[in-house]
Design an enzyme around this catalytic site. Sequence first.
Site, PDB file in Angstrom:
ATOM      1  N   GLN A  17       0.774  -1.234   0.000  1.00  0.00           N
ATOM      2  CA  GLN A  17       0.000   0.000   0.000  1.00  0.00           C
ATOM      3  C   GLN A  17       0.813   1.295   0.000  1.00  0.00           C
ATOM      4  O   GLN A  17       0.504   2.210  -0.769  1.00  0.00           O
ATOM      5  CB  GLN A  17      -0.952   0.022   1.205  1.00  0.00           C
ATOM      6  CG  GLN A  17      -1.885   1.214   1.209  1.00  0.00           C
ATOM      7  CD  GLN A  17      -2.879   1.219   2.347  1.00  0.00           C
ATOM      8  OE1 GLN A  17      -3.491   2.234   2.628  1.00  0.00           O
ATOM      9  NE2 GLN A  17      -3.064   0.096   3.008  1.00  0.00           N
ATOM     10  N   GLU A 139       0.777  -1.094   8.763  1.00  0.00           N
ATOM     11  CA  GLU A 139      -0.064   0.064   9.050  1.00  0.00           C
ATOM     12  C   GLU A 139      -0.265   0.315  10.541  1.00  0.00           C
ATOM     13  O   GLU A 139       0.039   1.397  11.059  1.00  0.00           O
ATOM     14  CB  GLU A 139      -1.431  -0.111   8.365  1.00  0.00           C
ATOM     15  CG  GLU A 139      -2.494   0.897   8.758  1.00  0.00           C
ATOM     16  CD  GLU A 139      -2.166   2.312   8.300  1.00  0.00           C
ATOM     17  OE1 GLU A 139      -2.360   3.253   9.093  1.00  0.00           O
ATOM     18  OE2 GLU A 139      -1.736   2.468   7.147  1.00  0.00           O
ATOM     19  N   ASP A 168       0.295   3.741   6.046  1.00  0.00           N
ATOM     20  CA  ASP A 168       0.647   3.344   4.681  1.00  0.00           C
ATOM     21  C   ASP A 168       0.398   4.463   3.671  1.00  0.00           C
ATOM     22  O   ASP A 168       1.325   5.012   3.090  1.00  0.00           O
ATOM     23  CB  ASP A 168      -0.160   2.101   4.282  1.00  0.00           C
ATOM     24  CG  ASP A 168       0.494   0.807   4.745  1.00  0.00           C
ATOM     25  OD1 ASP A 168       1.728   0.726   4.707  1.00  0.00           O
ATOM     26  OD2 ASP A 168      -0.226  -0.106   5.145  1.00  0.00           O
ATOM     27  N   GLY A 247      -8.420  20.993  17.685  1.00  0.00           N
ATOM     28  CA  GLY A 247      -8.078  22.378  17.444  1.00  0.00           C
ATOM     29  C   GLY A 247      -8.441  23.320  18.568  1.00  0.00           C
ATOM     30  O   GLY A 247      -8.308  24.537  18.434  1.00  0.00           O
ATOM     31  N   GLY A 248      -8.940  22.779  19.672  1.00  0.00           N
ATOM     32  CA  GLY A 248      -9.294  23.629  20.796  1.00  0.00           C
ATOM     33  C   GLY A 248     -10.740  24.079  20.804  1.00  0.00           C
ATOM     34  O   GLY A 248     -11.204  24.675  21.771  1.00  0.00           O
TER      35      GLY A 248
END
Length: 415
Positions: A17, A139, A168, A247-248
């Site tokens: 992959q 993976e 991957d 992101g807060g």
Amino acid sequence: MSKALDGVRILDFTHVQSGPTCTQLLAWFGADVIKVERAGEGDATRAQLRDIPGVDSLYFTMLNHNKRSMTLDTKTPKGKEVLETLIKQCDVLVENFAPGALDRMGFTWERIQELNPQMVVASVKGFGPGPYADCKVYENVAQCTGGAASTTGFDDGPPMVTGAQIGDSGTGLHLALGIVTALYQRTHSGRGQKVDASMQDAVLNLCRVKLRDQQRLERTGVMEEYPQFPNREFGDAVPRAGNASGGGQPGSILKCKGWEYDPNAYIYFITQGQAWPAICKVIGREDWITDPEYATPKARLPKLAAIFETIEHWTKTKTKFEVMDILNKFHVPCGPILSMKEIAEEPSLRATGTIVEVDHPERGKYLTVGNPIKLSDSSTEVTRSPLLGEHTVEVLEQLGYNPAQIAAMREERVI
């Protein structure tokens, strides 16, 4: 219309992959990708997770569009000779062999430079230099060693890997950028170079916000936007944050109408500061707009669990799409949980080429993911993956071999 990478020839020694993701992306942008495979077997994914007996699996077909396939036994003298010719005539060699495999084949970086000083050699490895450099990685191993698993899941459960193939495919995307960058530098320097992308490094790059949080935690001892706040103690490492936003902005996945029988009847809901008055009006809690216990983001942080529970009482009266339609009018960030079935059937994704239907000579029509990167002057046409060795003769003829030489190689089982 010309393609962005017209004239670039890629020698593709990748499998499974990570590498095929990289070379497929380059092929979509117009590079001539020659996939070199072992005769009779080919890429291991041709036979993995088959849904039609004797036919290339979807695993293989969805990672190898727009490529040519040739078979070659590089262990034979004649096979090595063909490989030397390929190296001389290609711009990039991409491989994700086990550590040291290319060297053991007799094609060290120094030897490749002798054959073609302008060649870019790009490699996917599990780890960069260090104690694990020689370890084999898949993976989920990459997700675990790159910091993703330790920060995914809920605090009262075990570490979790994600369904997104960030180890991957994520590494393949990083490697493709490295290759294009090296090719651009070659236009000035005239030299090739090595490009390495380790799976651990790529996963960590995608988890950078968690490394950010680790440093914040060490400085303050607490992270107020995490669901552990304020009722649970923080340890010395970034904890699992459930469905909290990285992101807060406080966010959570909430049940919608039909959740009792539909495992995807949910929506991701973010209580962004500027949208707070609209949220209060929509859910029938206008009193929260001016109530000092709820009016500011800082005041709301200790009460997020209760706030989302109240919002969920409202979302459960609407389908996920109804919720989205209502909230979007007020610019409230949200997104329905879309199943793979819903994504596959979404007309807009077909229209943009994000989901593509491809016709294969053996399996018939199937769906695949198209090029996620759209260029205005280099459109992508997704063509089917090659059959094993389908282009062997074609490639050899382009390399300058005549029919008698090709017939001899076939007789000797070099191809």
